[in-house]
Write a protein that holds these residues in place. Sequence first.
Motif, PDB file in Angstrom:
ATOM      1  N   GLN A 141      34.812  -6.187  96.073  1.00  0.00           N
ATOM      2  CA  GLN A 141      33.564  -5.865  95.382  1.00  0.00           C
ATOM      3  C   GLN A 141      32.631  -5.027  96.265  1.00  0.00           C
ATOM      4  O   GLN A 141      31.894  -4.190  95.764  1.00  0.00           O
ATOM      5  CB  GLN A 141      32.866  -7.135  94.900  1.00  0.00           C
ATOM      6  N   THR A 142      32.668  -5.236  97.574  1.00  0.00           N
ATOM      7  CA  THR A 142      31.830  -4.456  98.485  1.00  0.00           C
ATOM      8  C   THR A 142      32.336  -3.031  98.640  1.00  0.00           C
ATOM      9  O   THR A 142      31.550  -2.082  98.674  1.00  0.00           O
ATOM     10  CB  THR A 142      31.776  -5.132  99.874  1.00  0.00           C
ATOM     11  N   GLU A 195      40.627 -10.058  92.268  1.00  0.00           N
ATOM     12  CA  GLU A 195      39.748  -9.011  92.807  1.00  0.00           C
ATOM     13  C   GLU A 195      38.323  -9.112  92.267  1.00  0.00           C
ATOM     14  O   GLU A 195      37.381  -8.731  92.948  1.00  0.00           O
ATOM     15  CB  GLU A 195      40.302  -7.623  92.494  1.00  0.00           C
ATOM     16  N   ARG A 196      38.161  -9.609  91.055  1.00  0.00           N
ATOM     17  CA  ARG A 196      36.821  -9.722  90.461  1.00  0.00           C
ATOM     18  C   ARG A 196      35.899 -10.615  91.276  1.00  0.00           C
ATOM     19  O   ARG A 196      34.687 -10.433  91.273  1.00  0.00           O
ATOM     20  CB  ARG A 196      36.910 -10.259  89.040  1.00  0.00           C
ATOM     21  N   CYS A 215      36.487 -11.252  94.652  1.00  0.00           N
ATOM     22  CA  CYS A 215      36.725 -11.008  96.076  1.00  0.00           C
ATOM     23  C   CYS A 215      35.576 -10.199  96.683  1.00  0.00           C
ATOM     24  O   CYS A 215      35.337  -9.060  96.283  1.00  0.00           O
ATOM     25  CB  CYS A 215      38.038 -10.257  96.263  1.00  0.00           C
ATOM     26  N   GLN A 259      34.648  -1.417  96.615  1.00  0.00           N
ATOM     27  CA  GLN A 259      35.097  -0.777  95.382  1.00  0.00           C
ATOM     28  C   GLN A 259      34.367   0.545  95.183  1.00  0.00           C
ATOM     29  O   GLN A 259      33.158   0.634  95.333  1.00  0.00           O
ATOM     30  CB  GLN A 259      34.833  -1.706  94.205  1.00  0.00           C
TER      31      GLN A 259
END
Length: 89
Positions: A72-73, A65-66, A68, A75
């Motif tokens: 990230q958009t 996820e870090r 992705c 979150q």
Amino acid sequence: MVGTLSGALEARKIPASPNKVKAQVQGTIEAPEGVLKITKISCHFELKIPQGKREAAERALSVFERGCPVVQTLQGCIAFHHTWVITED
């Protein structure tokens, strides 16, 4: 998400294709404050990996996820929940 996870697996010498990574994705739509919006994305991954690569695959699943762009958009706006099943060949 699948592309980023596949890249994380490949970086750990775990093949992601053909047919080694499958995902079922479901969005939850709610209407807080009377306006429909996606509030949660649930993703269930099914991985087929070589024997002895489980620890590396679990590490990839825990950190992808870090990197992705989707996560990230979104979150902070949408909750993400991931589950997985790993099968060793």
